[in-house]
Scaffold this active site. Structure first.
Site, PDB file in Angstrom:
ATOM      1  N   CYS A  18       0.819  -1.218   0.000  1.00  0.00           N
ATOM      2  CA  CYS A  18       0.000   0.000   0.000  1.00  0.00           C
ATOM      3  C   CYS A  18       0.852   1.267   0.000  1.00  0.00           C
ATOM      4  CB  CYS A  18      -0.959  -0.003   1.185  1.00  0.00           C
ATOM      5  SG  CYS A  18      -0.185   0.033   2.812  1.00  0.00           S
ATOM      6  N   HIS A  64      -2.440   1.163   6.987  1.00  0.00           N
ATOM      7  CA  HIS A  64      -2.813   1.101   5.566  1.00  0.00           C
ATOM      8  C   HIS A  64      -3.029   2.513   5.026  1.00  0.00           C
ATOM      9  CE1 HIS A  64      -3.990  -1.328   2.117  1.00  0.00           C
ATOM     10  NE2 HIS A  64      -4.939  -0.445   1.866  1.00  0.00           N
ATOM     11  N   HIS A 121      -5.919   1.792  -4.164  1.00  0.00           N
ATOM     12  CA  HIS A 121      -4.905   1.307  -3.229  1.00  0.00           C
ATOM     13  C   HIS A 121      -4.435  -0.087  -3.617  1.00  0.00           C
ATOM     14  CE1 HIS A 121      -7.886  -0.984  -0.384  1.00  0.00           C
ATOM     15  NE2 HIS A 121      -8.398  -0.874  -1.573  1.00  0.00           N
TER      16      HIS A 121
END
Length: 460
Positions: A372, A422, A434
């Site tokens: 990510c 994240h 993402h």
């Protein structure tokens, strides 16, 4: 190439396939239909697999118009794709199946398929079980019970991959950094399989990729043109000669501030207590459905910023790059509204080029695989902005903004408790881009697939 098969299968109808897992709310004789693919999901019985075939090849095999290797190719079927056997015929070199898989109808040698009981044994491994939230806000639990800790809140219509079932709960993979349990009463489940890809679909997929690249190139070119115009505006000499009688003070003021127009600064509110919000929700809301995912609550579950939501169907103020009325046409340098809007548009368009590419833990390659923060780092790096490597570095380096004020190109962060784990790029319209999981790769989804913890900008 298998990813292409998965993406191109969207919209295809395959009137076969049993529910090859124990999950779900189906019983014998009950049929539900996949909303994405239209694949019937029925109770698993021995007869359900009588005409089901799963491909077993090293890469892919061609689907042909006739049962021989000299006839025309109508499509390709990749490894672990599913098909319905329409008939069995004798052809070149032995037995062939006529199959229907996705939009592809044609012939393949039988030796490339697993069928019957053997297909049933591997079906749980090759099929993907998806769950969709059917309530406004659902708790993700740390353990499969109603007393364990709430990890985050999930919004209506958000979709996740199911991992396993434990009594009344299903374990789901939210993203590569978060998994947990949801109660089966508040989700719908279905099974999907990869299918064959027609030549027309492969061509369409290639054209879509080329179109995304074209849009990115055009957006970046528009941004660069605005940047050049802004630079020229700052460096061009005054067109008129100042009268000698003008005061030194006036000359100094003009030199220091030539026709400058400044937009008011926005005060960024520091958002606190996300972890406390979840804890407050535990006490104030029903056991599983919780508070609305769009609410931003402070300690004790008391609202601090209202119920602004950036998920699907939400109403919020126009964003830069989306016909914002705030654009007054000023172009007075890199911070101008037009240039900032163009930069945001270009950044999102550039990021979309990599949809479908793989997720790799620790990776930083936009094509070969990224996690990510590796994905966000490389996107920003392309625009000359250093945001750091980890999601926590990026959250600390950016200027924090209210989550409800996020604009395309800004970063949204997600956390377990107070620990950020994240990060995603906000794409506009309540969506994010993402690097999600190994199964989905780089993808787009609702920004409220889990509760956002923090938002920052590097673009103002």
């Amino acid at each position: 190439m298998r990813k292409a098969g998965r993406i191109l299968a969207v919209g295809c109808s395959l009137t076969i396939l049993a529910a090859m897992v124990s999950y779900g709310d189906v019983t014998d004789g009950t049929v539900s239909v996949s909303p994405r693919l239209g694949i019937p999901v029925v109770a698993s019985t021995e007869s359900s697999y009588a005409d089901v075939a799963i491909s077993h090849v090293s890469n892919y095999v061609n689907v042909r118009t006739e049962p021989n290797t000299t006839s025309s190719i109508v499509g390709k079927i990749y490894n672990n794709c599913a098909a319905k056997i329409l008939s069995t015929v004798d052809g070149e070199g032995g037995r062939w199946y006529q199959i229907q898989s996705g939009t592809v109808n044609g012939y393949i040698k039988a030796e490339y398929f697993i069928t019957g009981a053997e297909a049933e044994k591997i079906a749980k491994k090759v099929g993907t079980v998806y769950i969709t939230v059917n309530t406004d806000s659902l708790r993700l639990r740390e353990e499969p019970n109603t007393t364990s800790r709430t990890l985050t809140l999930l919004s209506r219509d958000a979709e996740y991959i199911a991992l396993k079932e434990e009594e009344d709960f299903v374990e789901i993979q939210v993203d590569a950094d978060l998994a947990g349990y949801v109660h089966k009463d508040y989700v719908q489940q279905r099974v999907e399989f990869e299918q064959a890809v027609s030549l027309e679909e492969e061509k369409q997929k290639k054209e879509e990729a080329e179109q995304r690249k074209k849009e990115a190139d055009e957006a970046i070119a528009a941004m660069e043109n605005l940047r050049k115009e802004a630079e020229q505006a700052r460096t061009e000499p005054a067109s008129e000669t100042l009268d000698a009688a003008e005061s030194t003070e006036s000359i100094g003021m003009i030199a220091a501030n030539p026709n400058e127009t400044r937009a008011p600064e926005t005060e960024a509110a520091f958002l606190e207590g996300e972890s406390a919000a979840v804890q407050g929700a535990e006490a104030a809301a029903p056991a599983e459905t919780g508070i609305a995912a769009g609410n931003r609550n402070g300690p004790g579950g008391q609202g601090t910023t209202g119920s602004v939501k950036i998920g699907p169907g939400a109403e919020f103020s126009p964003e830069a790059g989306e016909d914002s009325p705030a654009d007054n046409g000023t172009q007075e340098g890199p911070g101008s509204e037009k240039l900032a809007s163009a930069t945001r548009t270009a950044m999102v368009a550039y990021a979309k080029q990599f949809l479908g590419n793989p997720y790799v833990y620790g990776g930083t390659s936009l094509t070969e695989g990224a996690d990510c923060s590796g994905f966000t780092m490389r996107i920003y790096e392309h625009f000359g902005i250093d945001i750091g490597r980890s999601s926590r570095d990026q959250a600390a380096k950016g200027r924090e903004i209210p989550i409800e004020s996020v604009q395309p190109g800004d970063l949204l962060f997600y956390a377990s408790g107070d620990y950020i784990n994240h990060v995603a790029i906000y794409a506009g319209g309540g969506q994010i881009i993402h690097a999600s999981t190994k199964k989905t790769g780089i993808t787009m989804c609702t920004a409220y697939y889990r509760t956002p913890y923090k938002a920052v900008t590097f673009l103002d």
